[in-house]
Design a protein around this motif. Sequence first.
Motif, PDB file in Angstrom:
ATOM      1  N   VAL A 120     -18.358 -47.370   0.010  1.00 42.29           N
ATOM      2  CA  VAL A 120     -16.953 -47.070   0.277  1.00 42.29           C
ATOM      3  C   VAL A 120     -16.811 -46.338   1.599  1.00 42.29           C
ATOM      4  O   VAL A 120     -17.699 -45.597   2.012  1.00 42.29           O
ATOM      5  CB  VAL A 120     -16.304 -46.243  -0.860  1.00 42.29           C
ATOM      6  CG1 VAL A 120     -16.412 -46.983  -2.182  1.00 42.29           C
ATOM      7  CG2 VAL A 120     -16.919 -44.862  -0.969  1.00 42.29           C
ATOM      8  N   GLY A 121     -15.677 -46.581   2.268  1.00 45.19           N
ATOM      9  CA  GLY A 121     -15.438 -46.007   3.574  1.00 45.19           C
ATOM     10  C   GLY A 121     -14.402 -44.901   3.565  1.00 45.19           C
ATOM     11  O   GLY A 121     -13.415 -44.965   2.827  1.00 45.19           O
ATOM     12  N   MET A 146     -13.823 -45.287  -8.614  1.00 50.72           N
ATOM     13  CA  MET A 146     -13.586 -46.633  -8.089  1.00 50.72           C
ATOM     14  C   MET A 146     -12.199 -47.162  -8.426  1.00 50.72           C
ATOM     15  O   MET A 146     -11.734 -48.106  -7.798  1.00 50.72           O
ATOM     16  CB  MET A 146     -14.657 -47.586  -8.626  1.00 50.72           C
ATOM     17  CG  MET A 146     -16.050 -47.294  -8.109  1.00 50.72           C
ATOM     18  SD  MET A 146     -16.198 -47.554  -6.336  1.00 50.72           S
ATOM     19  CE  MET A 146     -15.885 -49.314  -6.235  1.00 50.72           C
ATOM     20  N   GLU A 147     -11.556 -46.600  -9.430  1.00 47.64           N
ATOM     21  CA  GLU A 147     -10.207 -47.043  -9.778  1.00 47.64           C
ATOM     22  C   GLU A 147      -9.164 -46.364  -8.889  1.00 47.64           C
ATOM     23  O   GLU A 147      -8.229 -47.006  -8.398  1.00 47.64           O
ATOM     24  CB  GLU A 147      -9.940 -46.789 -11.256  1.00 47.64           C
ATOM     25  CG  GLU A 147     -10.824 -47.658 -12.142  1.00 47.64           C
ATOM     26  CD  GLU A 147     -10.585 -47.443 -13.617  1.00 47.64           C
ATOM     27  OE1 GLU A 147     -10.263 -48.436 -14.294  1.00 47.64           O
ATOM     28  OE2 GLU A 147     -10.733 -46.290 -14.078  1.00 47.64           O
ATOM     29  N   LYS A 148      -9.327 -45.071  -8.660  1.00 48.02           N
ATOM     30  CA  LYS A 148      -8.402 -44.340  -7.783  1.00 48.02           C
ATOM     31  C   LYS A 148      -8.806 -44.455  -6.312  1.00 48.02           C
ATOM     32  O   LYS A 148      -8.034 -44.109  -5.425  1.00 48.02           O
ATOM     33  CB  LYS A 148      -8.369 -42.864  -8.167  1.00 48.02           C
ATOM     34  CG  LYS A 148      -7.769 -42.582  -9.527  1.00 48.02           C
ATOM     35  CD  LYS A 148      -7.780 -41.079  -9.772  1.00 48.02           C
ATOM     36  CE  LYS A 148      -7.183 -40.741 -11.124  1.00 48.02           C
ATOM     37  NZ  LYS A 148      -7.244 -39.280 -11.398  1.00 48.02           N
ATOM     38  N   MET A 149     -10.036 -44.912  -6.073  1.00 51.31           N
ATOM     39  CA  MET A 149     -10.623 -44.967  -4.733  1.00 51.31           C
ATOM     40  C   MET A 149     -10.548 -43.594  -4.064  1.00 51.31           C
ATOM     41  O   MET A 149      -9.993 -43.408  -2.990  1.00 51.31           O
ATOM     42  CB  MET A 149      -9.948 -46.042  -3.874  1.00 51.31           C
ATOM     43  CG  MET A 149     -10.385 -47.464  -4.245  1.00 51.31           C
ATOM     44  SD  MET A 149     -12.182 -47.707  -4.320  1.00 51.31           S
ATOM     45  CE  MET A 149     -12.655 -47.484  -2.627  1.00 51.31           C
ATOM     46  N   GLU A 150     -11.161 -42.634  -4.758  1.00 49.69           N
ATOM     47  CA  GLU A 150     -11.228 -41.267  -4.271  1.00 49.69           C
ATOM     48  C   GLU A 150     -12.657 -40.738  -4.355  1.00 49.69           C
ATOM     49  O   GLU A 150     -13.377 -41.050  -5.300  1.00 49.69           O
ATOM     50  CB  GLU A 150     -10.320 -40.349  -5.090  1.00 49.69           C
ATOM     51  CG  GLU A 150      -8.836 -40.603  -4.900  1.00 49.69           C
ATOM     52  CD  GLU A 150      -7.970 -39.708  -5.772  1.00 49.69           C
ATOM     53  OE1 GLU A 150      -6.756 -39.678  -5.514  1.00 49.69           O
ATOM     54  OE2 GLU A 150      -8.501 -39.064  -6.703  1.00 49.69           O
ATOM     55  N   VAL A 151     -13.018 -39.958  -3.375  1.00 53.35           N
ATOM     56  CA  VAL A 151     -14.301 -39.263  -3.370  1.00 53.35           C
ATOM     57  C   VAL A 151     -14.001 -37.779  -3.520  1.00 53.35           C
ATOM     58  O   VAL A 151     -13.245 -37.203  -2.730  1.00 53.35           O
ATOM     59  CB  VAL A 151     -15.074 -39.517  -2.056  1.00 53.35           C
ATOM     60  CG1 VAL A 151     -16.323 -38.640  -1.988  1.00 53.35           C
ATOM     61  CG2 VAL A 151     -15.444 -40.991  -1.926  1.00 53.35           C
ATOM     62  N   PHE A 158     -11.106 -36.934  -1.055  1.00 57.86           N
ATOM     63  CA  PHE A 158     -10.944 -37.809   0.101  1.00 57.86           C
ATOM     64  C   PHE A 158     -10.534 -39.204  -0.351  1.00 57.86           C
ATOM     65  O   PHE A 158     -11.108 -39.743  -1.307  1.00 57.86           O
ATOM     66  CB  PHE A 158     -12.258 -37.905   0.888  1.00 57.86           C
ATOM     67  CG  PHE A 158     -12.801 -36.584   1.333  1.00 57.86           C
ATOM     68  CD1 PHE A 158     -12.338 -35.986   2.498  1.00 57.86           C
ATOM     69  CD2 PHE A 158     -13.774 -35.926   0.591  1.00 57.86           C
ATOM     70  CE1 PHE A 158     -12.842 -34.759   2.915  1.00 57.86           C
ATOM     71  CE2 PHE A 158     -14.290 -34.708   1.000  1.00 57.86           C
ATOM     72  CZ  PHE A 158     -13.816 -34.114   2.170  1.00 57.86           C
ATOM     73  N   LYS A 159      -9.566 -39.787   0.324  1.00 54.13           N
ATOM     74  CA  LYS A 159      -9.146 -41.153   0.014  1.00 54.13           C
ATOM     75  C   LYS A 159     -10.175 -42.110   0.598  1.00 54.13           C
ATOM     76  O   LYS A 159     -10.544 -42.009   1.777  1.00 54.13           O
ATOM     77  CB  LYS A 159      -7.764 -41.418   0.618  1.00 54.13           C
ATOM     78  CG  LYS A 159      -7.110 -42.663   0.078  1.00 54.13           C
ATOM     79  CD  LYS A 159      -6.773 -42.507  -1.395  1.00 54.13           C
ATOM     80  CE  LYS A 159      -6.244 -43.824  -1.957  1.00 54.13           C
ATOM     81  NZ  LYS A 159      -6.270 -43.850  -3.406  1.00 54.13           N
ATOM     82  N   ALA A 160     -10.650 -43.030  -0.221  1.00 49.91           N
ATOM     83  CA  ALA A 160     -11.662 -43.989   0.212  1.00 49.91           C
ATOM     84  C   ALA A 160     -11.074 -45.392   0.303  1.00 49.91           C
ATOM     85  O   ALA A 160     -10.021 -45.671  -0.269  1.00 49.91           O
ATOM     86  CB  ALA A 160     -12.841 -43.978  -0.773  1.00 49.91           C
ATOM     87  N   GLY A 161     -11.755 -46.251   1.002  1.00 51.81           N
ATOM     88  CA  GLY A 161     -11.328 -47.637   1.135  1.00 51.81           C
ATOM     89  C   GLY A 161     -12.485 -48.585   0.883  1.00 51.81           C
ATOM     90  O   GLY A 161     -13.646 -48.222   1.037  1.00 51.81           O
TER      91      GLY A 161
END
Length: 198
Positions: A120-121, A146-151, A158-161
Motif C-alpha cells: 500500500v502507498g 485493508m477495508e478502510k485503507m488506513e495505516v 495515515f490514509k493509504a492507497g
Amino acid sequence: MAIEAIKKVTGRAVPVPGADVDTDRIIPARFLKCVTFDDLAEGMFYDERFDADGNSKGHPIDAPEYQGASIMVVGPNFGCGSSREHAPQSIRRAGFNAIVGVSFAEIFFGNSTNLGMPCVGLSPEDNEKLMELVKANPEAELSLDMEKMEVSFAGQVFKAGMDEGAREALVSGKWDVIQELVDRNASIESTAEALPYV
C-alpha cells in the motif's frame, strides 16, 4: 480450499529507507538458481546486509530492535528493475506480511498481491513521517486496515492507497489465481468435455 481474506494486517514494522530499491538488491541473481522458492528468505537483501565475508553491514532488518517485524516500510518505486518473482517471494518467505511505501513497480506489486502480501502507498510526506515514527517506536505495532485503507501506528492514522482491483481481490479472498483455478477444476473439466475440439 478457501483462500484467506486479507482485511487487516498487524505486526511490528521495520524501516527500509531509500528510493528505487530494485529487485536485484532485494534478491541478488545468484540466489535465483533454485527449483522452488522455499529457501529464498536467506537471500533477501543479502548484499545490502552482509559484506563479502558474511559480516553484517548493520542493515535495519538485522537490528535487534526490529527482530520479529512482519511489515516493511519502504521508500518510493520499491521493487523496480527486472521482473523476477523471486523478490516478493523472498520477502514473504522471510516472514513479512505487508509492505507500506509510496509507490511500487507494477510487476512487483502484482506478484506480491498474488502472494497475499499487500503493498500500500502513502503520500511521500506521510511515508517519511511513518518511517521516522517506526525508528522512534520499534516495539509498537502497525495496523493496516485493508477495508478502510488506513495505516495506524503510534497514535497516528495515515490514509493509504492501492489499486482497487488488487485491494478487492485481497479483502474478498480471491488473490491466489492458481488456487482459484484449482477450486474450479470440476467446472473446467465439464466445460472441456462439452467442447467438440477438446
